[in-house]
Design an enzyme around this catalytic site. Structure first.
Site, mmCIF file in Angstrom:
data_model
loop_
_atom_site.group_PDB
_atom_site.id
_atom_site.type_symbol
_atom_site.label_atom_id
_atom_site.label_comp_id
_atom_site.label_asym_id
_atom_site.label_seq_id
_atom_site.Cartn_x
_atom_site.Cartn_y
_atom_site.Cartn_z
ATOM 1 N N GLU A 155 15.795 8.243 -71.456
ATOM 2 C CA GLU A 155 16.127 7.032 -72.206
ATOM 3 C C GLU A 155 15.177 6.735 -73.366
ATOM 4 O OE1 GLU A 155 18.740 4.749 -71.917
ATOM 5 O OE2 GLU A 155 19.619 6.330 -70.692
ATOM 6 N N SER A 421 42.675 -15.400 -19.356
ATOM 7 C CA SER A 421 42.003 -15.529 -18.058
ATOM 8 C C SER A 421 40.495 -15.386 -18.132
ATOM 9 C CB SER A 421 42.562 -14.491 -17.080
ATOM 10 O OG SER A 421 43.908 -14.769 -16.779
#
Length: 782
Positions: A155, A421
């Site tokens: 860069e 249940s």
């Protein structure tokens, strides 16, 4: 003589009729001329020389006037200087103009980086990062050294030598872009890119470019090169919602930026050019090709050797995991939902230490996917959830769904469904608090409560059974009678006391789990049985600190829970629920070498199936179903949920020494040696091996236990003293509760609070026949 001398001084006119003097009279430029005191006398020149004289004079005149190649160059230089001066004046004017539109430099400051929330497991490993950036900020020295080298190489190769703006880089980019005819290179330095990211919009305007340069110069004057590079690496966008190298590294490699290798660093550096297009989550091959370019650039600039390049290039191309994949993100979402109430707004980087065990988290996710992958499609089950916590309520594993990447809805915490249940243990515990025992006898037979006629799943009845047997076989008729005996309000009070927070409807069908609850609160309430009667509030956050650990912002206080059940009732319930696994509906959940207790739950038409159970180590709840409520194909709590529970618990207990459940210390570690409760009378259990159950010895004591025979009940259960109770009517022959309308004074005791329907739980059937439980099922042929 005198006159003759005067005549000599007289200027004679020339024969040509013009003055012989011209511009060249004083100083001759020809080789054939002689200079005599301001006059020139010419020799007679050859004819050819005379012919060339006009051309020479013209050439001389052009040279004097700036003609020729030298003159052209001189003019170009001249006008370049003039243009440069005016261009400089123009640029200075633009800088002054656009600079005047910016705030005063004395007010410039680096904006605060959005705070990151680092969420960790009990071992300190990272579960997830939450926040705008997606990762914490790292100091330059804490990163892998390959990362800054790769970024600088690709860069901004002159980063450490320029002053914020790189004229050579700008010139190179200009020439390259001009020769190629399109944008190939950018001339911005890392400092300029940082300035743009920190202060400016992405708009490509002259004003923004000028301001970018000014800010870059300011950054270079105020901060060191390493500080600028660290700020850049912690803020630059790497694609896939990852800002900064730490977020990107965890996003793409599932590791910290501290640990990335050369090839991974090159891939990250390559993403900066086009984060979205080159993201390995989108195009792994393009990302890898760009990484090769970065590696070659690093070698050319001397950062790495040829051998290092070969090693990095030989690595397999990175393939990013799916975005936000993994069950840990359900935990992270849960943490972020709870943080505001604990510490308020997050204004700085913080670390949240959780109770999650990452190994158990992975095992939990794997167990659900194993069962769903094997049987889910053929049984029309598409989703599952799991919660596992210890005796203090600390959540050790939580899976909110099959795949977080597909759906972020947390079915373990947010979803509320009928427990079926699996709610019955609260009904039975309330009955024990009112003086009944596991040996109290009830009649399993058809029963009607108002307009409601609850039926067992198989439409079969067993006659006289103990409460222990009724719970093991999940008999609906007995549970309904217990609600009559307890009163719905008492059941609700007990459930809330143990940790159920959802609103429960005070009707008889609460016995069969018709009120909706979340899997997490249901599992947390079961933990009160496991730990001996103490409330276990489910919690996932242990502590919250600042990023450097210097300040504790929150620390939980669940180390001193209240008692919500007596030790005797907790022990009796544990033994009864052991029968569910050993002889009842939860046989698929057996654990070799460990005592385990639990309860199955199935709602109408198998829309939901649950299994919640525990050992002395963990309490775990599992749910299977579909988000749209679509019925599954005969899936019960003893089927897929029990299998997934068993797989997870086996993995969770690997390497641990078996320990008995609370109140069952006399039992042998091998469940096969545990006679259980089931249909076997507890009187036949060997002395010393029996759990602490209160065993009646005569039919009178059994009936007294069923019908609450006054002082005898209060002696056995002091909690029953002074508690208002409504006793069922005892038949004249002293038998068990009759299989008919149970009422006193001609009233069923419920008024308008009649149950809405019938929810059953099957006993395992080897025949696998379809079981119909309601008239609607028979009509619809389901």
């Amino acid at each position: 003589m005198a006159g003759r001398g005067k005549s000599r001084d007289r200027i004679e006119p020339s024969f040509s009729g013009r003055d012989d003097r011209d511009d060249d009279d004083d100083f001759s430029l020809d080789a054939d001329d002689r200079v005599v005191r301001g006059r020139s006398t010419r020799r007679a020149a050859p004819k050819s020389s005379r012919a060339r004289q006009p051309e020479r004079r013209k050439r001389d005149r052009r040279d004097r006037e700036g003609g020729g190649l030298f003159g052209l160059i001189r003019r170009i230089v001249y006008w370049c200087i003039v243009f440069g001066i005016w261009a400089g004046i123009g640029v200075a004017g633009l800088v002054i103009y656009y600079g005047s539109r910016m705030p005063s430099a004395s007010t410039w400051a680096i904006p605060e980086r959005p705070p990151n929330v680092k969420i960790t497991a009990v071992d300190g490993s990272v579960i997830a990062n939450r926040g705008t950036t997606g990762g914490e900020a790292l100091a330059l020295e804490d990163m892998s050294p390959y990362i800054p080298e790769a970024i600088v190489a690709i860069e901004d190769r002159r980063f450490y030598s320029h002053f914020g703006v790189d004229p050579l880089g700008l010139a190179r980019a200009f020439v390259t872009n001009l020769t190629t005819g399109h944008m190939v290179q950018g001339g911005s330095t890392l400092t300029q890119q940082l300035a743009k990211n920190l202060f400016l919009s992405p708009d490509r305007t002259l004003e923004r470019k000028v301001q970018e340069v000014l800010l870059a110069l300011w950054l270079e004057q105020k901060y060191t090169k390493d500080q600028i590079l660290a700020m850049y690496l912690n803020r630059v966008f790497f694609g896939s919602n990852a800002y900064g190298v730490e977020a990107a590294s965890r996003r793409y490699f599932n590791k910290s930026a501290r640990d990335v290798n050369l090839g991974e660093a090159a891939l990250l550096a390559g993403l900066v050019k086009a984060p979205s297009r080159l993201s390995p989550a989108r195009d792994p091959e393009a990302a890898n090709a760009r990484a090769q370019v970065v590696l070659q650039t690093m070698r050319e600039q001397g950062y790495i050797t040829d051998d290092e390049v070969k090693t990095a290039m030989s690595q397999t191309p990175a393939k990013a995991k799916r975005y936000w994949s993994g069950a840990g993100h359900y935990v992270a979402d849960m943490v972020m939902d709870q943080l505001p109430a604990l510490i308020g707004d997050v204004k700085e980087d913080i670390v949240v230490d959780t109770t999650i065990d990452k190994t158990l988290e992975k095992r939990a996710e794997q167990s659900l996917n194993d069962v769903l992958g094997k049987d889910g499609a053929k049984l029309d089950a598409s989703q599952a959830a799991l919660v596992s916590l210890d005796g203090t309520g600390a959540i050790r594993a939580l899976v909110g769904g099959r795949d977080y990447a597909d759906s972020q809805f947390n079915r373990a915490v947010t979803a509320k469904r009928q427990p079926g249940s699996s709610f019955k243990p609260f009904v039975y515990a309330a009955a024990l608090e009112k003086g009944l025992t596991p040996f109290s006898v009830f009649n399993d037979a058809p029963i009607r409560i108002g307009d409601w006629t609850p039926e067992n799943y198989e439409k079969k009845y067993n006659g006289e059974v103990t409460l222990a047997t009724a719970l093991a076989k999940s008999l609906n008729t007995v549970a309904a009678q217990l609600v009559m005996y307890d009163g719905p309000d008492q059941v609700i009070k007990l459930a809330h006391r143990l940790g159920i927070e959802s609103e429960l409807q005070p009707n008889a069908s609460i016995a069969l789990g018709t009120s909706e609850v979340s899997l997490m609160e249901l599992t947390g309430a079961y933990a009160a049985f496991m730990n001996g009667g103490y409330k276990a509030t489910p919690h996932v956050i242990r502590r919250v600190t600042t990023a450097d650990g210097s300040k504790v912002l929150y620390e939980n206080t669940y180390d001193n829970p209240p008692r919500v059940l007596s030790e005797a009732i907790a022990a009796n319930m544990n033994t009864m629920m052991m029968g569910v696994i050993n002889q009842g509906t939860g046989k698929s959940a057996k654990l070799a070498g460990w005592q385990a207790a639990g309860k199955t739950g199935t709602t109408q038409n198998s829309r939901d199936a649950l299994f919640v159970g525990f050992t002395s180590n963990l309490t775990t709840g599992v749910w299977f179903g579909n988000d749209d409520g679509k019925p599954m194909k005969k899936v019960t709590g003893g089927g897929l949920p029990a299998k997934a529970w068993q797989e997870f618990m086996v993995a969770a207990h690997k390497g641990l020494s078996p320990a008995p459940l609370f109140g069952n210390g006399q039992f042998m570690a091998d469940p096969a040696a545990n006679p259980g409760v089931g249909d076997q009378p507890m009187a036949s259990v060997e002395p010393g091996a029996a759990p602490p159950l209160e065993e009646p010895t005569t039919i009178g004591s059994i009936l007294s236990g069923v019908f609450g025979g006054g002082a005898d009940v209060r002696e056995r259960n002091p909690q029953a003293t002074d508690r208002p109770r409504r006793q069922p009517m005892a038949p004249a022959n002293g038998g068990p509760v009759p299989p008919a309308d149970v009422a006193q004074d001609g009233d069923d005791g419920y008024g308008d609070a009649l149950p809405p329907g019938d929810i059953g739980e099957p006993e395992p059937s080897p025949a696998g026949r379809p079981r119909r439980t309601t008239l609607l099922d028979l009509i619809m042929g389901q």
